[in-house]
Design an enzyme around this catalytic site. Sequence first.
Site, PDB file in Angstrom:
ATOM      1  N   LYS A 172       0.842  -1.203   0.000  1.00 13.88           N
ATOM      2  CA  LYS A 172       0.000   0.000   0.000  1.00 13.88           C
ATOM      3  C   LYS A 172       0.881   1.258   0.000  1.00 13.88           C
ATOM      4  O   LYS A 172       0.612   2.218  -0.717  1.00 13.88           O
ATOM      5  CB  LYS A 172      -0.956  -0.016   1.205  1.00 13.88           C
ATOM      6  CG  LYS A 172      -2.089  -1.015   1.023  1.00 13.88           C
ATOM      7  CD  LYS A 172      -2.930  -1.257   2.267  1.00 13.88           C
ATOM      8  CE  LYS A 172      -3.903  -2.409   1.976  1.00 13.88           C
ATOM      9  NZ  LYS A 172      -4.751  -2.777   3.121  1.00 13.88           N
TER      10      LYS A 172
ATOM     11  N   GLN B 126      -4.994  -1.475   9.188  1.00 13.04           N
ATOM     12  CA  GLN B 126      -4.853  -2.812   8.597  1.00 13.04           C
ATOM     13  C   GLN B 126      -5.461  -3.861   9.523  1.00 13.04           C
ATOM     14  O   GLN B 126      -5.207  -3.879  10.718  1.00 13.04           O
ATOM     15  CB  GLN B 126      -3.351  -3.094   8.347  1.00 13.04           C
ATOM     16  CG  GLN B 126      -3.077  -4.387   7.598  1.00 13.04           C
ATOM     17  CD  GLN B 126      -3.618  -4.396   6.178  1.00 13.04           C
ATOM     18  OE1 GLN B 126      -3.736  -3.361   5.527  1.00 13.04           O
ATOM     19  NE2 GLN B 126      -3.962  -5.566   5.681  1.00 13.04           N
TER      20      GLN B 126
ATOM     21  N   ASP C 196     -11.253   2.684   3.257  1.00 12.90           N
ATOM     22  CA  ASP C 196     -11.563   1.255   3.110  1.00 12.90           C
ATOM     23  C   ASP C 196     -13.051   1.029   2.849  1.00 12.90           C
ATOM     24  O   ASP C 196     -13.448  -0.060   2.427  1.00 12.90           O
ATOM     25  CB  ASP C 196     -11.184   0.501   4.401  1.00 12.90           C
ATOM     26  CG  ASP C 196      -9.889  -0.288   4.271  1.00 12.90           C
ATOM     27  OD1 ASP C 196      -9.619  -0.782   3.163  1.00 12.90           O
ATOM     28  OD2 ASP C 196      -9.179  -0.418   5.281  1.00 12.90           O
TER      29      ASP C 196
HETATM   30  N1  GUN Z   1      -6.824  -6.908   5.677  1.00 16.02           N
HETATM   31  C1  GUN Z   1      -7.067  -7.700   4.588  1.00 16.02           C
HETATM   32  N2  GUN Z   1      -7.683  -6.988   3.626  1.00 16.02           N
HETATM   33  C2  GUN Z   1      -7.837  -5.727   4.100  1.00 16.02           C
HETATM   34  C3  GUN Z   1      -8.378  -4.524   3.550  1.00 16.02           C
HETATM   35  O1  GUN Z   1      -8.887  -4.464   2.424  1.00 16.02           O
HETATM   36  N3  GUN Z   1      -8.329  -3.429   4.352  1.00 16.02           N
HETATM   37  C4  GUN Z   1      -7.804  -3.464   5.601  1.00 16.02           C
HETATM   38  N4  GUN Z   1      -7.817  -2.356   6.311  1.00 16.02           N
HETATM   39  N5  GUN Z   1      -7.284  -4.560   6.138  1.00 16.02           N
HETATM   40  C5  GUN Z   1      -7.298  -5.681   5.384  1.00 16.02           C
END
Ligand code: GUN
Length: 281
Positions: free
Chosen positions: A52, A96, A119
Amino acid sequence: MAKLIDGKVISTQIKDEVKAEVSKLADSGITVSLAVIQVGADPASSVYVRNKKKACEYCGIKSLSYELPESTTQDELLDLIRELNGRKDCNGILVQLPLPGHIDEEKILDEISPLKDVDGFHPMNVGALSIGKKGFVSCTPAGVIELIKRSGVEISGKECVVIGRSNIVGKPMAMLLLRENGTVTVTHSKTADLKAVTNRADILVVAIGKPKMIDASYVKDGATVIDVGIHRGEDGKLCGDVDFESVEPKAGAITPVPGGVGPMTIAMLMKNCVTSVDLQK
Ligand code: GUN
């Protein structure tokens, strides 16, 4: 033979579009920024977080990095989110998942300002999607829609079947396909005759979390098959929820794993960071 839907190519197109928009915003004095918060050092999460941040760098988005120890308390994390909610130099906030067991995920996600919730997990944004209002859409299902549209597959009027009803993928996926005028059916573990339903699908989105479960017997001739799953097989290779070798000769178009939906999630996160500037105006 099915047309291969290339998520690497399409996600790069999207990131390049984001990069151009970020650069335009920079010209008018606006910096786009994303706070990425990780609690603990789960290896899979560390890979996602690193990717990311790399995507932010590619697009010219400033990333504010918070790598917090496993021992971080819920209150400390809530305080950080409140601080970031109030900061003008932070457009998006991403926590996350999964979080360590002593932290209530729902409490944390609910605390993120809906205007910074890149998100798309906040109940306000989930609600906005269901009634067609402006807001953030969860990145993976948003990425699936882009893959379908940019591959030239028409959604309007088509039979769309989603396997899986999770809050992050299945449910928002159904809402998005509906918004595109698809005729949508959501199936799940209690669906009585899954094959009978999936064999009606012109567009089949698979998000069940079971390696290679969907073989050709679930798929109608010429269907578009989108595989959201990702697993590490016993042979060490990555695979999806779809048995690619079995389904590919029968499908009209199909996403591979890896290189299908995976790269799209991060590209849509970048796109949401640009949207955040607009929503915060
Ligand atoms: N953990 C696995 N996929 C995601 C996601 O799309 N967003 C976040 N914040 N955590 C994750």
